[in-house]
Design an enzyme around this catalytic site. Sequence first.
Site, PDB file in Angstrom:
ATOM      1  CB  ILE A 295      -0.949   0.053   1.229  1.00 19.86           C
ATOM      2  CG1 ILE A 295      -1.798  -1.216   1.326  1.00 19.86           C
ATOM      3  CG2 ILE A 295      -1.847   1.281   1.166  1.00 19.86           C
ATOM      4  CD1 ILE A 295      -2.674  -1.270   2.569  1.00 19.86           C
ATOM      5  CD  GLN A 298      -0.876   2.245  -6.456  1.00 22.44           C
ATOM      6  OE1 GLN A 298      -0.088   1.475  -6.995  1.00 22.44           O
ATOM      7  NE2 GLN A 298      -1.569   3.146  -7.146  1.00 22.44           N
ATOM      8  CD  GLU A 299      -2.079   5.873  -0.899  1.00 23.25           C
ATOM      9  OE1 GLU A 299      -1.898   6.982  -1.391  1.00 23.25           O
ATOM     10  OE2 GLU A 299      -3.210   5.348  -0.828  1.00 23.25           O
ATOM     11  CB  SER A 300       4.434   7.773  -0.834  1.00 25.73           C
ATOM     12  OG  SER A 300       4.972   6.712  -0.039  1.00 25.73           O
ATOM     13  CE1 TYR A 425      -4.043   3.501  -3.471  1.00 27.49           C
ATOM     14  CE2 TYR A 425      -5.653   1.902  -2.707  1.00 27.49           C
ATOM     15  CZ  TYR A 425      -4.653   2.809  -2.442  1.00 27.49           C
ATOM     16  OH  TYR A 425      -4.252   3.012  -1.146  1.00 27.49           O
TER      17      TYR A 425
END
Length: 467
Positions: A295, A298-300, A425
Amino acid sequence: MVALLWLLSACTEPPDSLDEIRKDGVLRVVTRNGPTTFYESQGSPTGFEYYLAREFADYLGVDLEIEPVVGLEELFERLEKGQADIAAAGLTITPERQQTFSFGPSYMTVKQLFIYNREKLDKPEDETALQNLRIRVLSNSYHAEILQQLREEYPDLRWSESRDQETIDLLQMLNDGEIDITMVDSNEFHANRAFYPEFRIAMSAGTPGKLAWAMSNRRQHARLLEEMSLFYKKIEENGELGRLVDRFFTFNERQPFLRTQTFLQMKDERLPNYKGLIEQVAIEYDMDWRFLAAISYQESYWNPKAKSPTGVRGMMMLTLPTAKELGVANRLDPLQSLRGGARYYKKLYARLPGGIEAPDRAWFALAAYNIGLGHLEDARVITEKRGGNPNLWKDVKESLPLLRQRKWYKQTRYGYARGDEPVRYVENIRSYYSLLTWDELNRYRVPPPRIVSDYLPEALNRGLNAL
Ligand code: GLU
């Protein structure tokens, strides 16, 4: 007299497998180790064949005993000796095998692919070009059967066979330049491809293979097969089979190649700096650290200072209001950000409707993390209207992108949304998660000894070694 005759005939009749399985209360399954069959994740068994076999054991109301062996030879030997009831190992139904084994219903059709390493070899354009190459396949495999057939047309075709190896070992040898070509099933190729960016398909071979469970003909399987057919019919109808295929195979095929390469590079370069923190937060929130790592990537891209033009920030890209709600004072502090993100994810997970079960529940919670529970609920309603199952991710992910279309969003409660984004996502995170899991499988597995099979005449093997 009648009883005696009955007894005599009972002695000569091969035993009935279903009777024995029910009597023992155990379904004994032999399998192979690999990302498409069976592997361990965080100390628990997982893999496509494992889940399928477990469902079948549940269906029969017995326990599952699953044992991985190395190589197809040992697998078939165990079946022959009656040490396992079924082999669940990505096996292809072939006429030759059908002389000794019975097969259950086929659960997947695959192609057999000749694979090469483009860093070490130019693409062989046709079968003739294969003739001088070091080819290696698993012994006792359908792939070896195909090569034998091909040799009738291309008499100079040579190859070696591994008896005590797995597909993942062959791929490693191809990577290291120890061989020029191997043949694997298309599902295996796609599942492993991300680890070997230089691998390419040269061509496919043989007729498409139908994969199924195998049983030894030394016992009678008519009744077991009947149960198996009913079981497969059931899991096809209720979507369980599609769900398993979706979970273990399809997402990686669709994953853009470059993206996986960047991920694997970052995994080596950046993840080590934050792995400790991610593991700590994962323990605090009872999550799999690799999932939290997926996660946050994927976010940053594991950048605690990440910023987007829309004002989300930090390792888990929290908005200001969400950060406030979660008690995150400094969004740029990686520990706080990870904790905030984990807490938010868990909260959404808990708030989802009861009918959504694991593992889909995790994908739904991620979608909600991305687009919010309201829009997700809208997509579930649309799914139901379209005749799908609102509790299955594979159905809802088809409806989410419709939230962009007026025809659909005007019927919803929360209206327009960029519904394709949560789909991307979630699929990205799933694929990063599986890459992290399989990476460990490859890394921590002790490779079996590399023994050249004596299947080929000695002179041939000598010739191969000299190449
Ligand atoms: N499907 C192959 C076979 O039945 C085994 C899987 C593989 O090694 O690629 O021989």
